[in-house]
Design a protein around this motif. Sequence first.
Motif, PDB file in Angstrom:
ATOM      1  N   ALA A  65      12.406   9.225   0.424  1.00 48.26           N
ATOM      2  CA  ALA A  65      13.137   8.925   1.652  1.00 48.26           C
ATOM      3  C   ALA A  65      12.289   8.098   2.600  1.00 48.26           C
ATOM      4  N   ALA A  66      12.814   6.923   2.997  1.00 48.75           N
ATOM      5  CA  ALA A  66      12.118   6.057   3.966  1.00 48.75           C
ATOM      6  C   ALA A  66      13.161   5.365   4.829  1.00 48.75           C
ATOM      7  N   VAL A  67      13.777   6.140   5.710  1.00 48.38           N
ATOM      8  CA  VAL A  67      14.835   5.588   6.561  1.00 48.38           C
ATOM      9  C   VAL A  67      14.458   5.603   8.040  1.00 48.38           C
ATOM     10  N   GLY A  68      13.505   6.449   8.414  1.00 53.30           N
ATOM     11  CA  GLY A  68      13.136   6.532   9.831  1.00 53.30           C
ATOM     12  C   GLY A  68      14.144   7.325  10.643  1.00 53.30           C
ATOM     13  N   ARG A  69      14.755   8.352  10.014  1.00 51.25           N
ATOM     14  CA  ARG A  69      15.711   9.221  10.728  1.00 51.25           C
ATOM     15  C   ARG A  69      15.296  10.676  10.499  1.00 51.25           C
ATOM     16  N   CYS A 124       0.805  -1.240   0.000  1.00 49.12           N
ATOM     17  CA  CYS A 124       0.000   0.000   0.000  1.00 49.12           C
ATOM     18  C   CYS A 124       0.834   1.286   0.000  1.00 49.12           C
ATOM     19  N   THR A 125       1.916   1.341   0.799  1.00 45.10           N
ATOM     20  CA  THR A 125       2.634   2.625   0.883  1.00 45.10           C
ATOM     21  C   THR A 125       3.356   2.962  -0.427  1.00 45.10           C
ATOM     22  N   PRO A 126       4.132   2.039  -1.014  1.00 44.80           N
ATOM     23  CA  PRO A 126       4.726   2.403  -2.312  1.00 44.80           C
ATOM     24  C   PRO A 126       3.674   2.626  -3.400  1.00 44.80           C
ATOM     25  N   GLY A 166       9.090   9.047   5.731  1.00 39.19           N
ATOM     26  CA  GLY A 166       9.443   8.874   7.141  1.00 39.19           C
ATOM     27  C   GLY A 166       8.399   9.419   8.095  1.00 39.19           C
ATOM     28  N   ILE A 167       8.203   8.681   9.174  1.00 42.62           N
ATOM     29  CA  ILE A 167       7.328   9.155  10.250  1.00 42.62           C
ATOM     30  C   ILE A 167       8.123   9.032  11.541  1.00 42.62           C
ATOM     31  N   ASN A 168       8.537  10.163  12.079  1.00 40.75           N
ATOM     32  CA  ASN A 168       9.344  10.159  13.296  1.00 40.75           C
ATOM     33  C   ASN A 168       8.647  11.029  14.341  1.00 40.75           C
ATOM     34  N   ASP A 181      28.761   7.695   0.003  1.00 38.01           N
ATOM     35  CA  ASP A 181      28.410   9.010  -0.521  1.00 38.01           C
ATOM     36  C   ASP A 181      26.920   9.119  -0.860  1.00 38.01           C
ATOM     37  N   LEU A 182      26.136   8.913   0.184  1.00 33.77           N
ATOM     38  CA  LEU A 182      24.677   8.932   0.047  1.00 33.77           C
ATOM     39  C   LEU A 182      24.174  10.261  -0.531  1.00 33.77           C
ATOM     40  N   SER A 183      24.783  11.364  -0.065  1.00 32.12           N
ATOM     41  CA  SER A 183      24.284  12.673  -0.510  1.00 32.12           C
ATOM     42  C   SER A 183      24.460  12.828  -2.023  1.00 32.12           C
ATOM     43  N   LEU A 224      15.643   5.902  -0.636  1.00 29.71           N
ATOM     44  CA  LEU A 224      16.475   5.738   0.564  1.00 29.71           C
ATOM     45  C   LEU A 224      15.778   4.768   1.494  1.00 29.71           C
ATOM     46  N   GLY A 225      16.400   3.622   1.723  1.00 34.49           N
ATOM     47  CA  GLY A 225      15.803   2.575   2.564  1.00 34.49           C
ATOM     48  C   GLY A 225      15.445   1.383   1.703  1.00 34.49           C
ATOM     49  N   ARG A 226      15.816   0.169   2.168  1.00 34.84           N
ATOM     50  CA  ARG A 226      15.606  -1.032   1.354  1.00 34.84           C
ATOM     51  C   ARG A 226      14.758  -2.062   2.093  1.00 34.84           C
ATOM     52  N   SER A 227      13.796  -1.606   2.890  1.00 38.81           N
ATOM     53  CA  SER A 227      12.973  -2.564   3.637  1.00 38.81           C
ATOM     54  C   SER A 227      12.062  -3.336   2.687  1.00 38.81           C
ATOM     55  N   ASN A 228      11.641  -4.540   3.149  1.00 42.28           N
ATOM     56  CA  ASN A 228      10.680  -5.324   2.364  1.00 42.28           C
ATOM     57  C   ASN A 228       9.333  -4.625   2.313  1.00 42.28           C
ATOM     58  N   LEU A 229       9.026  -3.902   3.391  1.00 41.97           N
ATOM     59  CA  LEU A 229       7.735  -3.222   3.484  1.00 41.97           C
ATOM     60  C   LEU A 229       7.628  -2.074   2.492  1.00 41.97           C
ATOM     61  N   PHE A 230       8.729  -1.328   2.338  1.00 44.41           N
ATOM     62  CA  PHE A 230       8.643  -0.137   1.485  1.00 44.41           C
ATOM     63  C   PHE A 230       9.712  -0.023   0.401  1.00 44.41           C
ATOM     64  N   GLY A 231      10.986   0.036   0.811  1.00 40.51           N
ATOM     65  CA  GLY A 231      12.047   0.421  -0.132  1.00 40.51           C
ATOM     66  C   GLY A 231      12.154  -0.495  -1.344  1.00 40.51           C
ATOM     67  N   VAL A 272       2.502  11.202   2.619  1.00 40.45           N
ATOM     68  CA  VAL A 272       2.325   9.788   2.241  1.00 40.45           C
ATOM     69  C   VAL A 272       1.340   9.064   3.166  1.00 40.45           C
ATOM     70  N   GLY A 273       1.342   9.435   4.458  1.00 36.46           N
ATOM     71  CA  GLY A 273       0.526   8.720   5.443  1.00 36.46           C
ATOM     72  C   GLY A 273      -0.905   8.448   4.982  1.00 36.46           C
ATOM     73  N   PRO A 274      -1.662   9.472   4.600  1.00 34.34           N
ATOM     74  CA  PRO A 274      -3.066   9.235   4.209  1.00 34.34           C
ATOM     75  C   PRO A 274      -3.211   8.349   2.969  1.00 34.34           C
ATOM     76  N   MET A 275      -2.149   8.294   2.163  1.00 39.78           N
ATOM     77  CA  MET A 275      -2.237   7.494   0.928  1.00 39.78           C
ATOM     78  C   MET A 275      -2.230   5.999   1.217  1.00 39.78           C
ATOM     79  N   THR A 276      -1.580   5.607   2.318  1.00 38.21           N
ATOM     80  CA  THR A 276      -1.435   4.175   2.604  1.00 38.21           C
ATOM     81  C   THR A 276      -2.815   3.535   2.810  1.00 38.21           C
ATOM     82  N   ILE A 277      -3.645   4.176   3.613  1.00 39.96           N
ATOM     83  CA  ILE A 277      -4.985   3.605   3.856  1.00 39.96           C
ATOM     84  C   ILE A 277      -5.824   3.675   2.584  1.00 39.96           C
TER      85      ILE A 277
HETATM   86  P1  NAP Z   1      13.098  -0.033   8.231  1.00 35.81           P
HETATM   87  O1  NAP Z   1      12.594  -1.392   7.981  1.00 35.81           O
HETATM   88  O2  NAP Z   1      13.645   0.331   9.577  1.00 35.81           O
HETATM   89  O3  NAP Z   1      14.204   0.297   7.111  1.00 35.81           O
HETATM   90  C1  NAP Z   1      14.956   1.456   7.168  1.00 35.81           C
HETATM   91  C2  NAP Z   1      15.897   1.488   5.987  1.00 35.81           C
HETATM   92  O4  NAP Z   1      16.627   2.704   6.062  1.00 35.81           O
HETATM   93  C3  NAP Z   1      16.904   0.350   5.954  1.00 35.81           C
HETATM   94  O5  NAP Z   1      17.034  -0.155   4.641  1.00 35.81           O
HETATM   95  C4  NAP Z   1      18.198   1.005   6.430  1.00 35.81           C
HETATM   96  O6  NAP Z   1      19.362   0.470   5.822  1.00 35.81           O
HETATM   97  C5  NAP Z   1      18.008   2.425   5.930  1.00 35.81           C
HETATM   98  N1  NAP Z   1      18.771   3.371   6.758  1.00 35.81           N
HETATM   99  C6  NAP Z   1      18.731   3.523   8.093  1.00 35.81           C
HETATM  100  N2  NAP Z   1      19.596   4.468   8.481  1.00 35.81           N
HETATM  101  C7  NAP Z   1      20.211   4.920   7.359  1.00 35.81           C
HETATM  102  C8  NAP Z   1      21.204   5.877   7.097  1.00 35.81           C
HETATM  103  N3  NAP Z   1      21.769   6.599   8.084  1.00 35.81           N
HETATM  104  N4  NAP Z   1      21.594   6.071   5.822  1.00 35.81           N
HETATM  105  C9  NAP Z   1      21.044   5.361   4.811  1.00 35.81           C
HETATM  106  N5  NAP Z   1      20.087   4.429   4.991  1.00 35.81           N
HETATM  107  C10 NAP Z   1      19.687   4.217   6.262  1.00 35.81           C
HETATM  108  O7  NAP Z   1      11.989   1.065   7.947  1.00 35.81           O
HETATM  109  P2  NAP Z   1      10.664   1.081   6.992  1.00 35.81           P
HETATM  110  O8  NAP Z   1       9.645   0.165   7.554  1.00 35.81           O
HETATM  111  O9  NAP Z   1      11.038   0.973   5.574  1.00 35.81           O
HETATM  112  O10 NAP Z   1      10.187   2.568   7.307  1.00 35.81           O
HETATM  113  C11 NAP Z   1      11.017   3.685   7.048  1.00 35.81           C
HETATM  114  C12 NAP Z   1      10.313   4.947   7.500  1.00 35.81           C
HETATM  115  O11 NAP Z   1       9.106   5.074   6.755  1.00 35.81           O
HETATM  116  C13 NAP Z   1       9.875   4.942   8.974  1.00 35.81           C
HETATM  117  O12 NAP Z   1       9.974   6.262   9.464  1.00 35.81           O
HETATM  118  C14 NAP Z   1       8.439   4.498   8.930  1.00 35.81           C
HETATM  119  O13 NAP Z   1       7.694   4.967  10.022  1.00 35.81           O
HETATM  120  C15 NAP Z   1       7.995   5.148   7.637  1.00 35.81           C
HETATM  121  N6  NAP Z   1       6.844   4.484   7.015  1.00 35.81           N
HETATM  122  C16 NAP Z   1       5.753   5.232   6.756  1.00 35.81           C
HETATM  123  C17 NAP Z   1       4.647   4.659   6.163  1.00 35.81           C
HETATM  124  C18 NAP Z   1       3.459   5.514   5.872  1.00 35.81           C
HETATM  125  O14 NAP Z   1       2.360   5.019   5.734  1.00 35.81           O
HETATM  126  N7  NAP Z   1       3.653   6.808   5.719  1.00 35.81           N
HETATM  127  C19 NAP Z   1       4.637   3.305   5.837  1.00 35.81           C
HETATM  128  C20 NAP Z   1       5.806   2.572   6.064  1.00 35.81           C
HETATM  129  C21 NAP Z   1       6.918   3.167   6.660  1.00 35.81           C
HETATM  130  P3  NAP Z   1      19.876  -1.030   6.095  1.00 35.81           P
HETATM  131  O15 NAP Z   1      18.964  -1.927   5.280  1.00 35.81           O
HETATM  132  O16 NAP Z   1      21.259  -1.035   5.585  1.00 35.81           O
HETATM  133  O17 NAP Z   1      19.749  -1.274   7.565  1.00 35.81           O
END
Ligand code: NAP
Length: 305
Positions: free
Chosen positions: A223-227, A156-158, A246-248, A210-212, A180-187, A277-282
């Motif tokens: 960006a979806a890193v949670g930072r 849903c989020t992507p 990101g949601i922090n 050299d991320l920047s 930015l971010g390679r999670s199974n859920l999003f990236g 992005v938040g409202p789009m997921t639902i």
């Molecule tokens: P996650 O599973 O914790 O994955 C975070 C990713 O960010 C990982 O791939 C990690 O790299 C990378 N990362 C962390 N620190 C980094 C850094 N300093 N530089 C570069 N990459 C970095 O998180 P997620 O579930 O994908 O969620 C990410 C964010 O999106 C969170 O804030 C979450 O709340 C938000 N989110 C929002 C929604 C929405 O509906 N709006 C839905 C899903 C997620 P590694 O793989 O190398 O560890």
Amino acid sequence: MGLSNVYGVPGVGTRGRAKLIDGKAIAAAERQAVAAGVERFVATHGRAPALATILVGDDPASAVYVSSKVKACAEVGLGSVHHHLPADVSREAVLALIDELNADSAVSGILCQLPVPDHLDGIELTNRIDPGKDVDGLTVASAGRLALGLPGLRPCTPAGVMAMLAHTGVEVAGRRAAVLGRSNLFGKPMAQMLTAADATVTLCHSRTLDLSACCREADVLIAAVGRPAMVKGSWIKPGATVIDVGINRGPSGLVGDVDFAAALPVAGAISPVPGGVGPMTIACLLRNTLRAAELAAQGSSDTSY
Ligand code: NAP
């Protein structure tokens, strides 16, 4: 957030230099479209599609997420049935419930809210869901179908981000995109969806050198890193579209992964947090539930193995 609409695109306004991409307004339009689709489905089939939700235990944040999904279903005319299981429920009992919901033709979609208590395996539970009812798009079957470019229910989020880009009129074909971010859920699914839309995608993570510089090459930066505020203004290519997933939670409320104030004068368009992005997921969950019902009614094998 009330946005002016000087670009003639609903949900896109301006502040500073960048256009603001108003996820709330875009999600409202998506929900309206789903509501119309539900009405047509009811007229044809004499029943509304329904979402089954499973919540195990009493995690307050999960309870809020599930109740907002149930409420959103009602608002667009979708049915819903909620199963709240005790925190110490057995693995077998949850699997049996999922099997029962898989077999129930009145249930169009199934959502098992994660995380689950430690004695349960969230991946196992998710994978028990029939891929045709996998409205979160997170089963191995759905992920495989996305990876192979086959039709299926998408996460849903992507999917919500793709809808935001389309709604804003952002051309991704042929452009450079960075996720930015390679999670199974999003990236990972995000990178695959952008690739399927003909973008040239760089998938960045915590080990990226050299991320920047990678970010600065991107016409579309997601960006979806949670930072909080990690992405600085100097990381953004002038005129780029920036989507902040990101949601922090900080002392001043919710903040995204992008330094919003620094990004505004540089980006061409940007989604805020909250209200992006938040409202789009639902909204995409509702759309997936309707889609699953339509495919099941057609006897389509599109989302099956
Ligand atoms: P996650 O599973 O914790 O994955 C975070 C990713 O960010 C990982 O791939 C990690 O790299 C990378 N990362 C962390 N620190 C980094 C850094 N300093 N530089 C570069 N990459 C970095 O998180 P997620 O579930 O994908 O969620 C990410 C964010 O999106 C969170 O804030 C979450 O709340 C938000 N989110 C929002 C929604 C929405 O509906 N709006 C839905 C899903 C997620 P590694 O793989 O190398 O560890």
